[in-house]
Write a protein that holds these residues in place. Structure first.
Motif, PDB file in Angstrom:
ATOM      1  N   LEU A  37      34.950  42.321 -48.628  1.00 55.17           N
ATOM      2  CA  LEU A  37      35.146  42.735 -47.234  1.00 55.17           C
ATOM      3  C   LEU A  37      33.829  42.568 -46.480  1.00 55.17           C
ATOM      4  O   LEU A  37      33.175  43.531 -46.093  1.00 55.17           O
ATOM      5  N   SER A  38      33.438  41.329 -46.282  1.00 63.19           N
ATOM      6  CA  SER A  38      32.120  41.048 -45.705  1.00 63.19           C
ATOM      7  C   SER A  38      32.032  41.457 -44.237  1.00 63.19           C
ATOM      8  O   SER A  38      30.983  41.929 -43.776  1.00 63.19           O
ATOM      9  N   ARG A  39      33.111  41.283 -43.488  1.00 64.14           N
ATOM     10  CA  ARG A  39      33.088  41.674 -42.068  1.00 64.14           C
ATOM     11  C   ARG A  39      32.988  43.188 -41.924  1.00 64.14           C
ATOM     12  O   ARG A  39      32.247  43.701 -41.081  1.00 64.14           O
ATOM     13  N   LEU A  40      33.733  43.901 -42.731  1.00 61.36           N
ATOM     14  CA  LEU A  40      33.669  45.359 -42.679  1.00 61.36           C
ATOM     15  C   LEU A  40      32.287  45.853 -43.098  1.00 61.36           C
ATOM     16  O   LEU A  40      31.757  46.814 -42.525  1.00 61.36           O
ATOM     17  N   ALA A  41      31.695  45.195 -44.097  1.00 60.09           N
ATOM     18  CA  ALA A  41      30.354  45.570 -44.541  1.00 60.09           C
ATOM     19  C   ALA A  41      29.364  45.468 -43.382  1.00 60.09           C
ATOM     20  O   ALA A  41      28.563  46.389 -43.145  1.00 60.09           O
ATOM     21  N   LYS A  42      29.434  44.368 -42.656  1.00 59.82           N
ATOM     22  CA  LYS A  42      28.536  44.198 -41.503  1.00 59.82           C
ATOM     23  C   LYS A  42      28.818  45.245 -40.439  1.00 59.82           C
ATOM     24  O   LYS A  42      27.896  45.817 -39.834  1.00 59.82           O
ATOM     25  N   PHE A  43      30.102  45.530 -40.207  1.00 60.45           N
ATOM     26  CA  PHE A  43      30.517  46.516 -39.209  1.00 60.45           C
ATOM     27  C   PHE A  43      29.965  47.904 -39.541  1.00 60.45           C
ATOM     28  O   PHE A  43      29.531  48.650 -38.656  1.00 60.45           O
ATOM     29  N   LEU A  44      29.965  48.252 -40.842  1.00 58.34           N
ATOM     30  CA  LEU A  44      29.507  49.578 -41.257  1.00 58.34           C
ATOM     31  C   LEU A  44      28.003  49.630 -41.520  1.00 58.34           C
ATOM     32  O   LEU A  44      27.451  50.719 -41.722  1.00 58.34           O
TER      33      LEU A  44
END
Length: 403
Positions: A37-44
């Protein structure tokens, strides 16, 4: 903790290899995906989030079959008086079956463990009896029955079902395959925990294929604590002092491990109350005492979360950021992601993030331990917005306790 006697006792060297070698022989066995979940990682604001997705493990919707099947295998080895590895086909050999005689395997469950034991027993040609508590959904009961088990509904909690099936098994000559231990019954629960290590051995292979060595942090959901203990035992045994930081996540209405740590006398303690949480797979009032030994040695933090934390995790998994894979997760499978989102988004938890060292260089491992094993509850949460985050907590608030 760099050195853990509990890890050495319950997860000796070679345990994960033996479990994986057995599981790979099971017909239709496949490695479950490790999703990034690379996008979520960046988001968080973290370096990465990996999710080991157990939703399709042998088409049973849960990781639990890993523990139940391995424990049955080790029990059969013990009954035959051999430590030599047995192939799955050997267990179906008429000569061996004659030596074993008729065995009825029994288990208490909130759904997933019983389904795994029933499936393993049916696959090997044995009968099974599964006890469930009165809050178990019809969908979960039906799934167990489809795998050939006789299901008995107990008028009480999961812990009442555990106690009753042990009494009835002694009367009827059944063999209990439990994921929790009690006095005089520790060997089989140890085998169950050891069976779960296949999940992490697979994860390490998948991480290596992505050029990664290990996660920096592991968030693990807990009921009696067996899955969490298997994760922590595996990684503490593999990496020692360089192991990932380890966080235990529980429902606030069934937080027996959190309460045990809060009391702080080194012993496992039960959680009072009716255990009424949407996280049915985690609705356990009494810790597995052998799992507790591992967690007391290895866990870096314990979180106790209300139901809306799990519900948020289900929705985040089910409606991913563009470019991330979708994950279909049940209530018990999603609570760790919910806890991580609150931890990273709430300013008041900055000291806790700092204490755990979670930042843009952190790589978090989560396990989606179940798919939507209760479809009605899943739709109520994901479609209807059930168990919504209270308004006062949507930006800043106190969604979970910490210890």
């Amino acid at each position: 903790m760099a050195h853990s006697k509990a890890v050495e006792r319950y997860f000796p060297q070679g345990t994960a290899r033996e479990a994986m070698e057995f599981h790979r022989q099971i017909p239709a066995f496949r490695m479950t995906p490790l999703k990034n979940l690379s996008r979520l990682a960046k988001f968080l604001g973290v370096g990465g989030i990996w999710v080991k997705d157990e939703a399709e493990r042998l088409n049973l919707g849960s990781f639990k079959v890993l523990g139940g099947s391995f424990a049955i295998y080790r029990y059969i080895q013990s009954r035959l008086g051999t430590h030599e590895p047995l192939r799955f086909d050997d267990l179906m050999n008429p000569e061996i079956r004659t030596k074993l005689g008729n065995i009825v395997f029994a288990a208490a469950t909130d759904g997933n463990h019983g389904r795994g034991v029933a499936w393993a027993a049916k696959t090997l040609g044995f009968e099974s009896v599964i006890y469930v508590h009165k809050l178990t959904s019809e969908a979960r009961i039906a799934a167990i029955q489809r795998n050939g088990a006789k299901v008995v509904v107990v008028d009480g909690t999961y812990d009442d079902a555990v106690r009753l099936i042990n009494e009835d098994a002694q009367k009827n000559g059944w063999q209990v395959i439990s994921d929790t231990a009690w006095e005089g019954y520790t060997e089989i629960p140890t085998w169950v925990m050891q069976g779960y290590t296949t999940l992490y051995a697979e994860t390490q292979q998948q991480l290596a294929a992505q050029g990664a060595i290990k996660p920096t942090h592991i968030f693990m959901q807990a009921g009696v604590g067996s899955l969490a203990a298997s994760a922590f035992g595996f990684y503490a045994g593999l990496f020692g002092a360089d192991r990932p930081k380890m966080v235990v996540v529980e429902p606030d209405r069934a937080a027996c491990l959190f309460r045990s740590m809060e009391i702080g006398d080194g012993k496992p303690h039960g959680f009072p109350g009716n255990l009424d949480t949407i996280m049915a797979g985690l609705a356990c009032g009494d810790p597995n005492p052998i799992a507790w030994e591992v967690l007391a040695d290895c866990a870096d933090a314990f979180f106790s979360c209300p139901d809306y934390v799990a519900a948020k995790g289900m929705r985040v998994y089910g409606v991913p950021l563009s470019g991330d894979p979708m994950v279909v997760s049940g209530e018990s499978g999603a609570v760790t992601l919910g806890a991580l989102t609150f931890l990273m988004e709430q300013n008041e938890y900055a000291p806790l993030r700092e204490r755990l060292g979670i930042n843009e260089n952190s790589y978090i491992l989560l396990v989606n331990s179940e798919r939507n094993t209760d479809p009605d509850e899943f739709r109520q949460v994901v479609w209807e917005g059930g168990h919504a985050v209270p308004g006062e907590y949507r930006k800043y608030g106190n969604p979970f306790q910490r210890g």
